[in-house]
Scaffold this motif. Structure first.
Motif, PDB file in Angstrom:
ATOM      1  N   MET A   1      10.693  25.085 -12.905  1.00 36.79           N
ATOM      2  CA  MET A   1      10.916  26.508 -12.900  1.00 36.79           C
ATOM      3  C   MET A   1       9.952  27.174 -11.907  1.00 36.79           C
ATOM      4  SD  MET A   1      11.323  28.933 -15.997  1.00 36.79           S
ATOM      5  CE  MET A   1      11.917  30.505 -15.744  1.00 36.79           C
ATOM      6  N   ILE A   2      10.438  28.189 -11.223  1.00 36.24           N
ATOM      7  CA  ILE A   2       9.653  28.900 -10.210  1.00 36.24           C
ATOM      8  C   ILE A   2       8.826  29.976 -10.918  1.00 36.24           C
ATOM      9  CG2 ILE A   2       9.771  30.359  -8.179  1.00 36.24           C
ATOM     10  CD1 ILE A   2      12.324  28.975  -7.443  1.00 36.24           C
ATOM     11  N   SER A   3       7.591  30.013 -10.531  1.00 34.01           N
ATOM     12  CA  SER A   3       6.690  31.004 -11.109  1.00 34.01           C
ATOM     13  C   SER A   3       7.075  32.387 -10.613  1.00 34.01           C
ATOM     14  CB  SER A   3       5.263  30.668 -10.709  1.00 34.01           C
ATOM     15  OG  SER A   3       4.400  31.723 -11.033  1.00 34.01           O
ATOM     16  N   PRO A   4       7.065  33.392 -11.482  1.00 30.15           N
ATOM     17  CA  PRO A   4       7.394  34.762 -11.067  1.00 30.15           C
ATOM     18  C   PRO A   4       6.394  35.309 -10.043  1.00 30.15           C
ATOM     19  CG  PRO A   4       7.219  34.630 -13.478  1.00 30.15           C
ATOM     20  CD  PRO A   4       6.845  33.291 -12.907  1.00 30.15           C
ATOM     21  N   LEU A   5       5.225  34.750  -9.989  1.00 30.38           N
ATOM     22  CA  LEU A   5       4.212  35.195  -9.038  1.00 30.38           C
ATOM     23  C   LEU A   5       4.471  34.654  -7.633  1.00 30.38           C
ATOM     24  CD1 LEU A   5       1.542  36.746  -8.820  1.00 30.38           C
ATOM     25  CD2 LEU A   5       0.355  34.634  -9.366  1.00 30.38           C
ATOM     26  N   LEU A   6       5.240  33.567  -7.532  1.00 27.59           N
ATOM     27  CA  LEU A   6       5.502  32.915  -6.252  1.00 27.59           C
ATOM     28  C   LEU A   6       6.376  33.776  -5.334  1.00 27.59           C
ATOM     29  CD1 LEU A   6       4.991  30.320  -4.701  1.00 27.59           C
ATOM     30  CD2 LEU A   6       7.051  29.378  -5.705  1.00 27.59           C
ATOM     31  N   ILE A   7       7.323  34.507  -5.875  1.00 27.79           N
ATOM     32  CA  ILE A   7       8.236  35.323  -5.055  1.00 27.79           C
ATOM     33  C   ILE A   7       7.479  36.423  -4.300  1.00 27.79           C
ATOM     34  CG2 ILE A   7      10.222  36.897  -5.141  1.00 27.79           C
ATOM     35  CD1 ILE A   7      11.287  35.092  -7.401  1.00 27.79           C
ATOM     36  N   PRO A   8       6.635  37.231  -4.918  1.00 28.21           N
ATOM     37  CA  PRO A   8       5.900  38.245  -4.137  1.00 28.21           C
ATOM     38  C   PRO A   8       4.938  37.621  -3.115  1.00 28.21           C
ATOM     39  CG  PRO A   8       5.639  38.657  -6.495  1.00 28.21           C
ATOM     40  CD  PRO A   8       6.412  37.391  -6.342  1.00 28.21           C
ATOM     41  N   ILE A   9       4.352  36.478  -3.478  1.00 25.58           N
ATOM     42  CA  ILE A   9       3.439  35.821  -2.546  1.00 25.58           C
ATOM     43  C   ILE A   9       4.193  35.368  -1.304  1.00 25.58           C
ATOM     44  CG2 ILE A   9       2.002  33.769  -2.200  1.00 25.58           C
ATOM     45  CD1 ILE A   9       1.073  34.074  -5.105  1.00 25.58           C
ATOM     46  N   LEU A  10       5.380  34.798  -1.459  1.00 24.28           N
ATOM     47  CA  LEU A  10       6.193  34.383  -0.309  1.00 24.28           C
ATOM     48  C   LEU A  10       6.635  35.589   0.518  1.00 24.28           C
ATOM     49  CD1 LEU A  10       8.388  31.537  -1.835  1.00 24.28           C
ATOM     50  CD2 LEU A  10       6.506  31.315  -0.218  1.00 24.28           C
ATOM     51  N   GLY A  11       6.983  36.676  -0.139  1.00 22.32           N
ATOM     52  CA  GLY A  11       7.375  37.889   0.585  1.00 22.32           C
ATOM     53  C   GLY A  11       6.243  38.448   1.414  1.00 22.32           C
ATOM     54  N   ILE A  12       5.055  38.498   0.838  1.00 22.48           N
ATOM     55  CA  ILE A  12       3.879  38.992   1.561  1.00 22.48           C
ATOM     56  C   ILE A  12       3.526  38.039   2.702  1.00 22.48           C
ATOM     57  CG2 ILE A  12       1.405  39.441   1.356  1.00 22.48           C
ATOM     58  CD1 ILE A  12       1.988  40.524  -1.472  1.00 22.48           C
ATOM     59  N   SER A  13       3.653  36.733   2.458  1.00 20.29           N
ATOM     60  CA  SER A  13       3.356  35.747   3.502  1.00 20.29           C
ATOM     61  C   SER A  13       4.282  35.903   4.698  1.00 20.29           C
ATOM     62  CB  SER A  13       3.461  34.330   2.945  1.00 20.29           C
ATOM     63  OG  SER A  13       2.531  34.130   1.917  1.00 20.29           O
ATOM     64  N   CYS A  14       5.565  36.123   4.420  1.00 16.89           N
ATOM     65  CA  CYS A  14       6.518  36.323   5.524  1.00 16.89           C
ATOM     66  C   CYS A  14       6.157  37.566   6.329  1.00 16.89           C
ATOM     67  CB  CYS A  14       7.936  36.436   4.983  1.00 16.89           C
ATOM     68  SG  CYS A  14       8.596  34.879   4.380  1.00 16.89           S
ATOM     69  N   GLY A  15       5.790  38.636   5.664  1.00 16.90           N
ATOM     70  CA  GLY A  15       5.381  39.852   6.356  1.00 16.90           C
ATOM     71  C   GLY A  15       4.142  39.635   7.199  1.00 16.90           C
ATOM     72  N   LEU A  16       3.158  38.914   6.656  1.00 18.70           N
ATOM     73  CA  LEU A  16       1.940  38.628   7.414  1.00 18.70           C
ATOM     74  C   LEU A  16       2.234  37.763   8.634  1.00 18.70           C
ATOM     75  CD1 LEU A  16      -0.683  38.021   4.582  1.00 18.70           C
ATOM     76  CD2 LEU A  16      -0.566  39.939   6.172  1.00 18.70           C
ATOM     77  N   LEU A  17       3.122  36.795   8.483  1.00 22.17           N
ATOM     78  CA  LEU A  17       3.490  35.968   9.629  1.00 22.17           C
ATOM     79  C   LEU A  17       4.151  36.799  10.723  1.00 22.17           C
ATOM     80  CD1 LEU A  17       4.793  32.686   7.967  1.00 22.17           C
ATOM     81  CD2 LEU A  17       2.775  32.971   9.381  1.00 22.17           C
ATOM     82  N   ALA A  18       4.989  37.740  10.332  1.00 21.30           N
ATOM     83  CA  ALA A  18       5.640  38.601  11.320  1.00 21.30           C
ATOM     84  C   ALA A  18       4.610  39.469  12.044  1.00 21.30           C
ATOM     85  CB  ALA A  18       6.696  39.466  10.642  1.00 21.30           C
ATOM     86  N   ILE A  19       3.658  39.989  11.301  1.00 22.75           N
ATOM     87  CA  ILE A  19       2.623  40.830  11.915  1.00 22.75           C
ATOM     88  C   ILE A  19       1.759  39.991  12.855  1.00 22.75           C
ATOM     89  CG2 ILE A  19       0.526  42.152  11.445  1.00 22.75           C
ATOM     90  CD1 ILE A  19       1.942  43.136   8.877  1.00 22.75           C
ATOM     91  N   ILE A  20       1.348  38.832  12.416  1.00 19.80           N
ATOM     92  CA  ILE A  20       0.519  37.958  13.258  1.00 19.80           C
ATOM     93  C   ILE A  20       1.284  37.560  14.517  1.00 19.80           C
ATOM     94  CG2 ILE A  20      -0.519  35.657  13.380  1.00 19.80           C
ATOM     95  CD1 ILE A  20      -1.365  36.042  10.450  1.00 19.80           C
ATOM     96  N   GLY A  21       2.562  37.252  14.361  1.00 18.87           N
ATOM     97  CA  GLY A  21       3.376  36.905  15.527  1.00 18.87           C
ATOM     98  C   GLY A  21       3.452  38.047  16.520  1.00 18.87           C
ATOM     99  N   GLY A  22       3.598  39.270  16.028  1.00 17.94           N
ATOM    100  CA  GLY A  22       3.678  40.430  16.915  1.00 17.94           C
ATOM    101  C   GLY A  22       2.363  40.768  17.567  1.00 17.94           C
ATOM    102  N   VAL A  23       1.266  40.551  16.867  1.00 21.95           N
ATOM    103  CA  VAL A  23      -0.046  40.944  17.373  1.00 21.95           C
ATOM    104  C   VAL A  23      -0.638  39.882  18.299  1.00 21.95           C
ATOM    105  CG1 VAL A  23      -2.434  41.435  16.687  1.00 21.95           C
ATOM    106  CG2 VAL A  23      -0.550  42.458  15.432  1.00 21.95           C
ATOM    107  N   PHE A  24      -0.480  38.619  17.944  1.00 23.49           N
ATOM    108  CA  PHE A  24      -1.152  37.564  18.704  1.00 23.49           C
ATOM    109  C   PHE A  24      -0.213  36.744  19.588  1.00 23.49           C
ATOM    110  CE2 PHE A  24      -3.959  38.150  14.998  1.00 23.49           C
ATOM    111  CZ  PHE A  24      -5.111  38.492  15.661  1.00 23.49           C
TER     112      PHE A  24
END
Length: 95
Positions: A1-24
């Motif tokens: 079973m997937i932890s309910p905490l895992l979904i927001p963490i993955l969403g935030i991680s995707c956003g951070l990757l997009a920001i890092i990609g745009g900045v660096f």
């Protein structure tokens, strides 16, 4: 079973990757593109210089071929003309 905490963490991680990609990463790609453009300009400039040098050498070879295939009197006159040409050019530059 997937932890309910895992979904927001993955969403935030995707956003951070997009920001890092745009900045660096995006500026890094632009830098590499500019470096390639500058290198291409240098290569084109060298190619033009080599082409001009080849043209000068071909011209000299044509003169030498003409001298080698002409009769002796014409050859002697042309050799003397070639010897005098640098002197004439030097005199023109001094004036």
């Amino acid at each position: 079973m997937i932890s309910p905490l895992l979904i927001p963490i993955l969403g935030i991680s995707c956003g951070l990757l997009a920001i890092i990609g745009g900045v660096f990463i995006k500026p890094w790609f632009r830098l590499k593109e500019r470096q390639l453009e500058m290198e291409a300009k240098l290569v084109a400039e060298k190619a033009a210089q080599y082409a001009a040098q080849v043209e000068r050498l071909e011209s000299r070879v044509r003169v030498l071929e003409q001298i080698a295939t002409d009769s002796g009197v014409q050859t002697a006159a042309q050799i003397e003309a070639l010897r005098d040409r640098p002197r004439l050019q030097a005199k023109d530059e001094l004036q």
